[in-house]
Design a protein around this motif. Structure first.
Motif, PDB file in Angstrom:
ATOM      1  N   ALA A   1      80.800  35.537  14.132  1.00 56.69           N
ATOM      2  CA  ALA A   1      81.824  34.852  14.927  1.00 56.69           C
ATOM      3  C   ALA A   1      81.168  34.178  16.121  1.00 56.69           C
ATOM      4  O   ALA A   1      80.316  34.773  16.787  1.00 56.69           O
ATOM      5  CB  ALA A   1      82.870  35.850  15.403  1.00 56.69           C
TER       6      ALA A   1
ATOM      7  N   ASP B   1      80.582  35.940  19.711  1.00 59.07           N
ATOM      8  CA  ASP B   1      80.593  37.397  19.589  1.00 59.07           C
ATOM      9  C   ASP B   1      79.235  38.017  19.927  1.00 59.07           C
ATOM     10  O   ASP B   1      79.156  39.032  20.596  1.00 59.07           O
ATOM     11  CB  ASP B   1      80.982  37.811  18.169  1.00 59.07           C
TER      12      ASP B   1
ATOM     13  N   ARG C   1      89.597  32.816  16.131  1.00 57.83           N
ATOM     14  CA  ARG C   1      88.159  33.004  15.931  1.00 57.83           C
ATOM     15  C   ARG C   1      87.597  31.879  15.068  1.00 57.83           C
ATOM     16  O   ARG C   1      88.247  31.418  14.128  1.00 57.83           O
ATOM     17  CB  ARG C   1      87.881  34.333  15.231  1.00 57.83           C
TER      18      ARG C   1
ATOM     19  N   LEU D   1      84.394  31.365  12.659  1.00 59.54           N
ATOM     20  CA  LEU D   1      83.305  32.035  11.957  1.00 59.54           C
ATOM     21  C   LEU D   1      82.364  31.003  11.376  1.00 59.54           C
ATOM     22  O   LEU D   1      82.800  29.923  10.946  1.00 59.54           O
ATOM     23  CB  LEU D   1      83.842  32.907  10.821  1.00 59.54           C
TER      24      LEU D   1
ATOM     25  N   THR E   1      85.371  38.545   5.770  1.00 58.68           N
ATOM     26  CA  THR E   1      85.314  38.796   7.210  1.00 58.68           C
ATOM     27  C   THR E   1      86.619  38.397   7.879  1.00 58.68           C
ATOM     28  O   THR E   1      87.135  39.115   8.750  1.00 58.68           O
ATOM     29  CB  THR E   1      84.139  38.022   7.841  1.00 58.68           C
ATOM     30  N   ALA E   2      87.168  37.256   7.480  1.00 51.06           N
ATOM     31  CA  ALA E   2      88.416  36.775   8.064  1.00 51.06           C
ATOM     32  C   ALA E   2      89.563  37.726   7.766  1.00 51.06           C
ATOM     33  O   ALA E   2      90.370  38.058   8.659  1.00 51.06           O
ATOM     34  CB  ALA E   2      88.730  35.383   7.533  1.00 51.06           C
TER      35      ALA E   2
ATOM     36  N   GLU F   1      89.486  40.944   7.018  1.00 52.64           N
ATOM     37  CA  GLU F   1      89.331  42.216   7.731  1.00 52.64           C
ATOM     38  C   GLU F   1      89.777  42.070   9.187  1.00 52.64           C
ATOM     39  O   GLU F   1      90.458  42.954   9.741  1.00 52.64           O
ATOM     40  CB  GLU F   1      87.870  42.678   7.660  1.00 52.64           C
ATOM     41  N   TYR F   2      89.397  40.978   9.787  1.00 49.62           N
ATOM     42  CA  TYR F   2      89.795  40.734  11.172  1.00 49.62           C
ATOM     43  C   TYR F   2      91.313  40.599  11.300  1.00 49.62           C
ATOM     44  O   TYR F   2      91.937  41.192  12.195  1.00 49.62           O
ATOM     45  CB  TYR F   2      89.102  39.468  11.694  1.00 49.62           C
TER      46      TYR F   2
ATOM     47  N   ASP G   1      93.196  43.905  10.937  1.00 47.83           N
ATOM     48  CA  ASP G   1      93.111  44.693  12.171  1.00 47.83           C
ATOM     49  C   ASP G   1      94.048  44.151  13.255  1.00 47.83           C
ATOM     50  O   ASP G   1      94.490  44.903  14.139  1.00 47.83           O
ATOM     51  CB  ASP G   1      91.685  44.707  12.704  1.00 47.83           C
ATOM     52  N   ALA G   2      94.358  42.836  13.163  1.00 49.20           N
ATOM     53  CA  ALA G   2      95.233  42.204  14.150  1.00 49.20           C
ATOM     54  C   ALA G   2      96.703  42.344  13.778  1.00 49.20           C
ATOM     55  O   ALA G   2      97.577  41.817  14.487  1.00 49.20           O
ATOM     56  CB  ALA G   2      94.871  40.736  14.311  1.00 49.20           C
TER      57      ALA G   2
END
Length: 312
Positions: free
Chosen positions: A7, A10, A54, A56, A104-105, A107-108, A111-112
């Motif tokens: 990211a 990051d 974000r 990436l 990756t997107a 998973e993020y 979590d959000a």
């Protein structure tokens, strides 16, 4: 070749090369979507805090070969909506960058608290198959359109009807609240899978009206009784490319041809300013706007298909 995804911002300061690589991938994949290193950095710095936005990048050997824009649809009245738009450079396909970016997107976003992930996918066999393999279902389509400003012929300018005045957007440089209200009304009526409600003027001012790609001077606003009734919001990348970011009319003034009038004025001024090609986008089901753009001479140059996946 090893591909890594990270990211921006990051793992330490993002470099100018990161922003340039991000913009280059976007231009290679979707030329109709204007992108510059400055606009990439601006989007990251001015994203709404509730969006969890974000950027990436996928890279190999120090080269940026793929990008993703990821975030929460914070301005939607329905919670749990998010987006992940993935692009891999056409010359770097087959290395696994798209899968790593998407994983990756997701998973993020999970979590959000995102439940439904929406993604625009270029309308090609390989891209559509990739989306299907990862559990995404196709929805509606949208077209990118291109107009040759250097060699093409624009419709002639016409006199505004009585009581209508055309002015550049720069008239609202000091106080853009009337234009914000018009933009909010037109966005609310746009065809979309995820509704949007503009309520934060200060954020709109920072993120939209003062965006480095926006040209307030080439933006045209049609005034009725001194109030914005229609507009065509212009973007330019400083390299001869112009884009209509939004063209719309207030509900009370629709059916009078004011959007067409504003867009034609903006296009004429863009050509006079040295722009050589113009781009715009339309939902495939937005027949009135497609007809207007056909009248201008725009031709479809690419199509994307909106997809959605429910996480979990």
């Amino acid at each position: 070749m090893t591909v890594i995804v990270r990211a921006l911002d990051d793992d330490g300061p993002t470099t100018a090369a990161d922003d340039a690589g991000f913009a280059a991938v976007r231009r290679a994949c979707v030329p109709a979507m204007l992108a510059t290193p400055a606009s990439v950095a601006f989007d990251r710095a001015h994203a709404h805090p509730d969006a969890g936005y974000r950027q990436l990048i996928a890279e190999t050997g120090g080269e940026v070969i793929g990008t993703a824009q990821v975030g929460v649809a914070h301005d939607s009245p329905e919670p749990g909506q998010g987006f992940a738009n993935i692009y891999v450079h056409p010359e770097r396909l087959g290395l696994g960058a798209g899968t790593l970016l998407l994983r990756t997107a997701e998973e993020y976003l999970a979590d959000a608290g995102v439940r439904d992930v929406y993604s625009w996918v270029l309308d090609g066999p390989a891209n559509l198959a990739f989306a299907a393999r990862h559990g995404y279902r196709s929805r509606r389509s949208a077209h990118f359109l291109r107009l040759d400003l250097a060699q093409g012929t624009l419709p002639p300018r016409s006199e505004p009807p009585a009581g209508v005045e055309l002015v550049p957007g720069s008239v609202f440089a000091d106080d853009a609240r009337p234009l914000f209200a018009l933009d909010a009304e037109t966005v609310a009526d746009e065809p979309s899978d995820v509704g949007a409600e503009f309520t934060d003027y200060e954020h709109w001012l920072a993120e939209t009206w003062r965006h480095p790609l926006i040209s307030q001077e080439l933006t045209t606003v049609a005034l009725v009784a001194g109030r914005p009734a229609a507009f065509s919001l212009a973007r330019t990348d400083g390299a001869g490319r112009y884009s209509s970011n939004m063209t719309g009319t207030a509900r009370a003034h629709r059916g009078r041809g004011l959007a067409k009038l504003a867009k034609n004025d903006s296009l004429h001024r863009a050509r006079a300013a040295g722009c050589t090609e113009a781009f715009t986008g339309n939902d495939a089901g937005n027949e009135p706007m497609l007809a207007i753009n056909k009248w201008f001479g725009y031709e479809i140059c690419a199509t994307e298909v909106r997809h959605v996946r429910t996480l979990g």
